[in-house]
Design an enzyme around this catalytic site. Structure first.
Site, PDB file in Angstrom:
ATOM      1  N   HIS A  18     -50.561  -3.324  47.505  1.00 53.37           N
ATOM      2  CA  HIS A  18     -51.150  -2.172  47.160  1.00 53.37           C
ATOM      3  C   HIS A  18     -51.136  -1.035  48.440  1.00 53.37           C
ATOM      4  CE1 HIS A  18     -54.464  -3.682  49.887  1.00 53.37           C
ATOM      5  NE2 HIS A  18     -54.901  -4.591  49.014  1.00 53.37           N
ATOM      6  N   HIS A  21     -51.625  -2.573  52.100  1.00 57.79           N
ATOM      7  CA  HIS A  21     -50.536  -3.374  52.649  1.00 57.79           C
ATOM      8  C   HIS A  21     -49.402  -2.554  53.047  1.00 57.79           C
ATOM      9  CE1 HIS A  21     -51.826  -6.492  49.241  1.00 57.79           C
ATOM     10  NE2 HIS A  21     -52.499  -6.723  50.672  1.00 57.79           N
ATOM     11  N   CYS A 124     -68.079 -17.094  51.203  1.00 58.91           N
ATOM     12  CA  CYS A 124     -67.619 -15.906  50.383  1.00 58.91           C
ATOM     13  C   CYS A 124     -66.292 -16.362  49.934  1.00 58.91           C
ATOM     14  CB  CYS A 124     -67.758 -14.512  50.913  1.00 58.91           C
ATOM     15  SG  CYS A 124     -66.527 -13.376  49.943  1.00 58.91           S
ATOM     16  N   CYS A 127     -63.521 -13.812  50.763  1.00 58.27           N
ATOM     17  CA  CYS A 127     -62.956 -13.889  52.153  1.00 58.27           C
ATOM     18  C   CYS A 127     -62.471 -15.075  52.573  1.00 58.27           C
ATOM     19  CB  CYS A 127     -63.966 -13.678  53.153  1.00 58.27           C
ATOM     20  SG  CYS A 127     -64.894 -12.168  52.747  1.00 58.27           S
ATOM     21  N   CYS A 143     -71.269 -10.311  49.112  1.00 56.03           N
ATOM     22  CA  CYS A 143     -70.085  -9.704  50.136  1.00 56.03           C
ATOM     23  C   CYS A 143     -69.609  -8.437  49.751  1.00 56.03           C
ATOM     24  CB  CYS A 143     -68.954 -10.704  49.915  1.00 56.03           C
ATOM     25  SG  CYS A 143     -67.496 -10.043  50.920  1.00 56.03           S
ATOM     26  N   HIS A 146     -66.062  -8.006  48.471  1.00 55.61           N
ATOM     27  CA  HIS A 146     -65.861  -8.490  47.267  1.00 55.61           C
ATOM     28  C   HIS A 146     -66.746  -8.602  46.104  1.00 55.61           C
ATOM     29  CE1 HIS A 146     -63.117 -10.315  50.172  1.00 55.61           C
ATOM     30  NE2 HIS A 146     -62.080 -10.387  49.238  1.00 55.61           N
ATOM     31  N   LYS A 293     -63.783   3.511  48.361  1.00 57.92           N
ATOM     32  CA  LYS A 293     -62.920   2.389  48.586  1.00 57.92           C
ATOM     33  C   LYS A 293     -62.128   1.964  47.168  1.00 57.92           C
ATOM     34  CE  LYS A 293     -63.064  -2.208  49.719  1.00 57.92           C
ATOM     35  NZ  LYS A 293     -63.307  -3.476  50.437  1.00 57.92           N
ATOM     36  N   LYS A 296     -61.104  -2.593  41.922  1.00 55.11           N
ATOM     37  CA  LYS A 296     -60.535  -2.821  40.410  1.00 55.11           C
ATOM     38  C   LYS A 296     -61.891  -2.220  39.565  1.00 55.11           C
ATOM     39  CE  LYS A 296     -57.063  -6.246  40.829  1.00 55.11           C
ATOM     40  NZ  LYS A 296     -57.023  -7.577  41.161  1.00 55.11           N
TER      41      LYS A 296
HETATM   42  N1  MSP Z   1     -54.112 -12.982  54.074  1.00 53.01           N
HETATM   43  C1  MSP Z   1     -54.947 -12.543  54.996  1.00 53.01           C
HETATM   44  C2  MSP Z   1     -54.188 -12.183  56.297  1.00 53.01           C
HETATM   45  C3  MSP Z   1     -53.863 -13.023  56.938  1.00 53.01           C
HETATM   46  S1  MSP Z   1     -52.880 -12.743  58.705  1.00 53.01           S
HETATM   47  C4  MSP Z   1     -52.725 -14.134  59.336  1.00 53.01           C
HETATM   48  C5  MSP Z   1     -55.422 -11.086  54.318  1.00 53.01           C
HETATM   49  N2  MSP Z   1     -54.519 -10.700  53.286  1.00 53.01           N
HETATM   50  S2  MSP Z   1     -54.769  -9.200  52.331  1.00 53.01           S
HETATM   51  O1  MSP Z   1     -54.157  -9.419  51.242  1.00 53.01           O
HETATM   52  O2  MSP Z   1     -56.303  -9.212  51.913  1.00 53.01           O
HETATM   53  O3  MSP Z   1     -54.666  -7.960  53.507  1.00 53.01           O
HETATM   54  C6  MSP Z   1     -53.557  -8.062  54.269  1.00 53.01           C
HETATM   55  C7  MSP Z   1     -53.609  -6.486  55.098  1.00 53.01           C
HETATM   56  O4  MSP Z   1     -53.796  -5.458  54.155  1.00 53.01           O
HETATM   57  C8  MSP Z   1     -54.458  -6.912  55.826  1.00 53.01           C
HETATM   58  O5  MSP Z   1     -54.238  -6.283  57.154  1.00 53.01           O
HETATM   59  C9  MSP Z   1     -55.617  -5.969  55.487  1.00 53.01           C
HETATM   60  O6  MSP Z   1     -56.485  -5.497  56.422  1.00 53.01           O
HETATM   61  C10 MSP Z   1     -54.971  -4.813  54.894  1.00 53.01           C
HETATM   62  N3  MSP Z   1     -55.723  -4.029  53.741  1.00 53.01           N
HETATM   63  C11 MSP Z   1     -56.117  -4.726  52.439  1.00 53.01           C
HETATM   64  N4  MSP Z   1     -57.101  -3.675  51.880  1.00 53.01           N
HETATM   65  C12 MSP Z   1     -56.810  -2.467  52.672  1.00 53.01           C
HETATM   66  C13 MSP Z   1     -57.144  -1.056  52.437  1.00 53.01           C
HETATM   67  N5  MSP Z   1     -57.771  -0.845  51.409  1.00 53.01           N
HETATM   68  N6  MSP Z   1     -56.409  -0.087  53.465  1.00 53.01           N
HETATM   69  C14 MSP Z   1     -55.953  -0.417  54.373  1.00 53.01           C
HETATM   70  N7  MSP Z   1     -55.599  -1.921  54.618  1.00 53.01           N
HETATM   71  C15 MSP Z   1     -56.174  -2.719  53.800  1.00 53.01           C
HETATM   72  O7  MSP Z   1     -56.473 -10.514  54.477  1.00 53.01           O
END
Ligand code: MSP
Length: 471
Positions: A18, A21, A124, A127, A143, A146, A293, A296
């Site tokens: 998304h 990422h 959670c 998380c 949470c 989530h 935010k 879904k």
């Molecule tokens: N798997 C863990 C990270 C492990 S690193 C050793 C994780 N995964 S995640 O898929 O939830 O998030 C991956 C990255 O995307 C993280 O840097 C997280 O902060 C970022 N984001 C997730 N949702 C986001 C937004 N809505 N906006 C910006 N970044 C966000 O956490």
């Protein structure tokens, strides 16, 4: 000689890539291109976090094997990263045999700081993490990320003795030897560190089966964060190889929600292994949609593919690198996106079209860049402070300046009286555009490549279709 090393968070593969990422990848890619422009060799790691219950359950829901599920989704992420024009050197998967074996070795090497204990607390599942009673109460038992109630868990776990390293971590953060950006998050974290308890680093195997087994204890599986954080060094070959050519990382990029893992648990692991702490940890904000935010349940999730399909990659990178702050939350709306596209078309697209047309008409051929100086101090300072959007503004003000100069110097009118003079004006404009383009390349590599090929060709030709056509 030590090479530069940049890392990104490795996403869980239980969902699709998304916009959040995308932010990790775009920031890392921009930094990499910037460092390369300074003549550095840069290693950039990306990857996928593939263990834990969430993933196991999702595969079961879909009725496919967990391995097939993670294989497919890891591939989605890899394709997604390519679609953003991001070039990386390493793609690590936490289900790779090498990663798993190295992770177990890391555990062994940390054994002096690991103890077994029973624990009861709020957990959670989203998380994959326990929260303190205080946090549980503050969030009324749900949470906030989530929207799921915390569950009470009681189990035997292994613990990492964070308390062994707290003082060292605090000193490193306070002195900026391990620098956290932005500074308001550094302050936030230092507060959190005071009460940070030892962390549970394993789960009973009967609770979580999809994970790396704890060495010499069949009944336990490693906590997903210990497994995931290790990726930053297992991908370099640790502990099989000497990693001092790459480690410590110059910059680790993460989202604000996972700062605490990277500023607390990860440094404790590194210190326990006798490895140096990274130089920088940068936490970016969240991408919101229409000020909310993405979620879904609200139904406001916009897939990055949808945005990419609208106008292609360059407008996507332009929006998220110039109009989104790398450290605060940043909002996306289709209206703002269209306005940003029009700006790109008017400021850059028109400039290229007009200038190339004038060059063709007035017989300007190849122009040699007269400068060899590269970056100005201001630009470097902004980039080094991770204010990429502000650095990008500086490049944009040069582009706007070129537009103004065409308007005021009127080479088409000058050409009617004095062709040689018009040619000098145009040569200078082209030369200055090519100079600005060396910066633009850091943010918009495809557009910069096109501009370079237009204006360094033996015959300057305007593009047959404008770079950013009006739809
Ligand atoms: N798997 C863990 C990270 C492990 S690193 C050793 C994780 N995964 S995640 O898929 O939830 O998030 C991956 C990255 O995307 C993280 O840097 C997280 O902060 C970022 N984001 C997730 N949702 C986001 C937004 N809505 N906006 C910006 N970044 C966000 O956490």
């Amino acid at each position: 000689m030590k090479e530069s090393y940049i890392t990104t968070a490795i996403p869980y593969v239980n969902g699709n890539p998304h916009l959040g990422h995308a932010m990790d990848y775009l920031l890392a890619d921009t930094l990499r291109r910037y460092m390369m422009s300074q003549g550095k060799t840069v290693r950039l790691q990306v990857g996928t976090d593939e263990h834990g219950n969430k993933i196991f359950k999702k595969a079961a829901e879909l009725g496919i094997s967990t391995q097939d599920f993670v294989d497919q989704n890891s591939q989605h992420f890899q394709d997604f990263i390519h679609s953003l024009g991001v070039e990386y050197t390493d793609f690590v998967r936490t289900t790779d045999a090498d990663h798993m074996r190295r992770c177990q070795e890391i555990w062994r090497r940390l054994s002096d700081h690991i103890y077994k204990n029973s624990y009861e607390g709020w957990y959670c599942e989203g998380c994959e993490s326990f929260v303190t009673d205080k946090e549980h109460d503050e969030n009324s038992g749900i949470c906030p990320d989530h929207k799921k109630p915390y569950v009470k868990l009681s189990e035997e776990n292994y613990y990492l003795r964070i308390s062994d390293f707290k003082d060292q971590i605090r000193t490193a953060i306070e002195s900026d030897e391990f620098k956290i950006t932005p500074s308001f998050r550094k302050k936030e974290f230092l507060n959190l560190l005071k009460d940070m308890p030892d962390v549970s680093i394993s789960r009973p195997k009967d609770q979580v089966s999809w994970g790396i087994p704890v060495p010499d204890d069949d009944s336990q599986v490693m906590y997903v964060w210990i497994d995931a954080l290790s990726n930053y060094i297992t991908v370099l070959g640790y502990p099989d190889r000497d990693i001092s050519d790459f480690w410590p990382a110059d910059v680790q990029i993460v989202g604000k929600d996972i700062l605490r893992f990277h500023a607390g648990i990860w440094p404790a692991m590194l210190l326990g292994l006798g490895l140096p702490l990274p130089h920088n940890l940068v936490a970016h904000g969240f991408i919101t949609v229409n000020g909310e935010k993405m979620s879904k349940s609200i139904g406001n999730v916009i897939a990055p593919e949808e945005i990419l399909a609208k106008h292609g990659l360059t407008p996507f990178r332009y929006y998220f690198l110039r109009h989104a702050s790398p450290v605060d939350d940043a909002d996306f709306t289709w209206d703002k996106y269209e306005a940003s596209y029009n700006e790109l078309a008017n400021d850059l697209g028109n400039l290229v079209q007009r200038l190339a047309t004038l060059c063709k008409k007035n017989g300007i051929t190849h122009v040699y860049a007269k400068r060899d100086a590269y970056h100005t101090g201001k630009f470097d300072q902004r980039m080094q402070n991770f204010e990429f959007n502000v650095a990008f503004d500086l490049v944009w003000s040069d582009i706007m300046e070129l537009n103004k100069r065409i308007d005021s110097e009127k080479p088409w009118a000058v050409a009617k009286e004095d062709l040689a003079k018009a040619q000098v004006i145009l040569s200078n404009l082209v030369d200055d555009l090519l100079y600005a383009n060396t910066y633009l390349k850091i943010f918009l590599p495809d557009a910069a490549a096109q501009i370079e090929s237009i204006f360094t060709a033996d015959q300057i030709e305007p593009p047959a279709t404008p770079m950013f056509p009006k739809h």
